[in-house]
Design a protein around this motif. Structure first.
Motif, PDB file in Angstrom:
ATOM      1  N   GLU A 134       1.864  -4.245   5.851  1.00  0.00           N
ATOM      2  CA  GLU A 134       0.965  -3.242   6.033  1.00  0.00           C
ATOM      3  C   GLU A 134       1.158  -2.870   7.605  1.00  0.00           C
ATOM      4  O   GLU A 134       1.266  -1.649   7.938  1.00  0.00           O
ATOM      5  N   TRP A 165       4.979  -0.299  -1.438  1.00  0.00           N
ATOM      6  CA  TRP A 165       4.193   0.272  -0.483  1.00  0.00           C
ATOM      7  C   TRP A 165       4.911   1.469   0.053  1.00  0.00           C
ATOM      8  O   TRP A 165       4.298   2.885   0.014  1.00  0.00           O
ATOM      9  N   VAL A 291      -4.545  -0.893  -1.585  1.00  0.00           N
ATOM     10  CA  VAL A 291      -3.210  -0.513  -2.406  1.00  0.00           C
ATOM     11  C   VAL A 291      -3.106  -1.217  -3.483  1.00  0.00           C
ATOM     12  O   VAL A 291      -2.437  -1.037  -4.704  1.00  0.00           O
TER      13      VAL A 291
END
Length: 330
Positions: A134, A165, A291
């Protein structure tokens, strides 16, 4: 086992730096939760290269110590003044060190509640790696749709989350892996191009893929001799993100070389400063949970060991036998 004043549990203790054999399975005393603390019964703890660095002495740590930063379980007792957490809550954490144990005492300002849809054992192998992904993708260098990026160790625990991601963000992902066997893993997590180290010159291949432009960012958790080559993959004003050194220390860098190479940026980030406050910790965890729950990032525990088998897990990790997330179960 409980008494009026003493709580004990099994844990892994390091009394001296060294190889996996220094990981000793012992009984320890666990502090009762004080004000603002809870006692957590771990259902699983995460295995990370950070644990290897501390055990081996690459990162300094005062002995004896209990390794491990990441875990997840259920609140068993609460201390005075705790209002936001109750007995039975499913929780996870990424600090402080000491997760290799059946029971841990944790301050509530460093805990996150697990939402429905996130299994406790999955969280133990997800939080540290996922929150690392992240901050790398959203804050160290903000990846945007349409960019082409390079991710080393794409089949590793952090690498698999990074690639998924980044694809969700709209990037084209080039991933490197250490063997042909790991190519399929990298492809499954969204790599558009996979480079097998030792079989291809990744610098030349990256420039072929990008028509000679290079990439705006390289995410490198491997370190070692590949670090300097990675600089040559960057486009002008590109960013080298060296967030780990699984293959060995990063060589000394003469920063004056960064100018002729294209006015490059180099950073060595760590998770701690990105989640130093409770607000940042919760925001990072929430972004990760979003997510995962939306299906953009899928994380499955690939390897499971008993806590008593921590030495074997460390040995397998260092020999590159493991791909994806690994947990230790007390």
């Amino acid at each position: 086992m409980w008494s009026d004043t003493i709580v004990t549990t099994q844990a892994i203790v390091v009394h001296e730096s060294g190889g996996p054999q220094v990981l000793k399975y012992e009984e320890i005393t666990v502090p009762e939760p004080g004000p603002g603390q809870v006692l957590v019964r771990n259902h699983a703890v995460g295995l990370n290269f950070l644990d290897v660095y501390l055990r081996s002495g690459r990162y300094p740590a005062k002995v004896p110590f209990i390794p491990g930063h990441e875990g997840a379980g259920v609140v068993e007792r609460v201390g005075i003044g705790v209002e936001d957490f109750s007995v039975g809550d499913r929780v996870g954490y990424i600090d402080p060190m000491g997760s290799y144990a059946g029971l841990v005492t944790r301050s509530v300002d460093r805990l996150v509640k697990l939402p429905d849809g996130i299994e406790v054992k999955d969280a133990a192998g997800l939080l540290l790696k996922g929150m690392t992904a992240e901050y790398l993708l959203r804050r160290t260098y903000r990846v945007m749709a349409g960019q082409t990026i390079l991710v080393h160790a794409a089949a590793g625990g952090v690498g698999q989350i990074l690639c998924q991601w980044a694809k969700h963000l709209g990037a084209t992902v080039i991933g490197t892996v250490g063997s042909a066997a790991k190519r399929q893993i990298a492809e499954n997590v969204g790599c558009d191009h996979v480079i097998i180290n030792g079989q291809e010159d990744f610098v030349a291949t990256v420039h072929d893929i990008t028509a000679g432009h290079g990439v705006p960012v390289v995410y490198d958790g491997v370190g070692g001799e590949g670090f300097m080559k990675s600089l040559d993959c960057l486009a002008p004003r590109g960013t080298m993100v060296a967030f780990g050194a699984a293959a060995g220390p990063i060589p000394p860098l003469d920063v004056q070389e960064l100018g002729p190479k294209g006015s490059l940026y180099v950073t060595r980030p760590m998770l701690g400063p990105y989640v130093a406050t409770t607000e940042d910790l919760n925001a990072s965890a929430q972004a990760l949970f979003d997510v995962v729950l939306d299906g953009h990032v899928k994380v499955e525990v690939a390897n499971t060991y008993r806590l008593a088998e921590a030495a074997q897990a460390h040995a397998d990790l260092e020999l590159r036998k493991l791909a994806g997330s690994t947990i230790l179960v007390p």
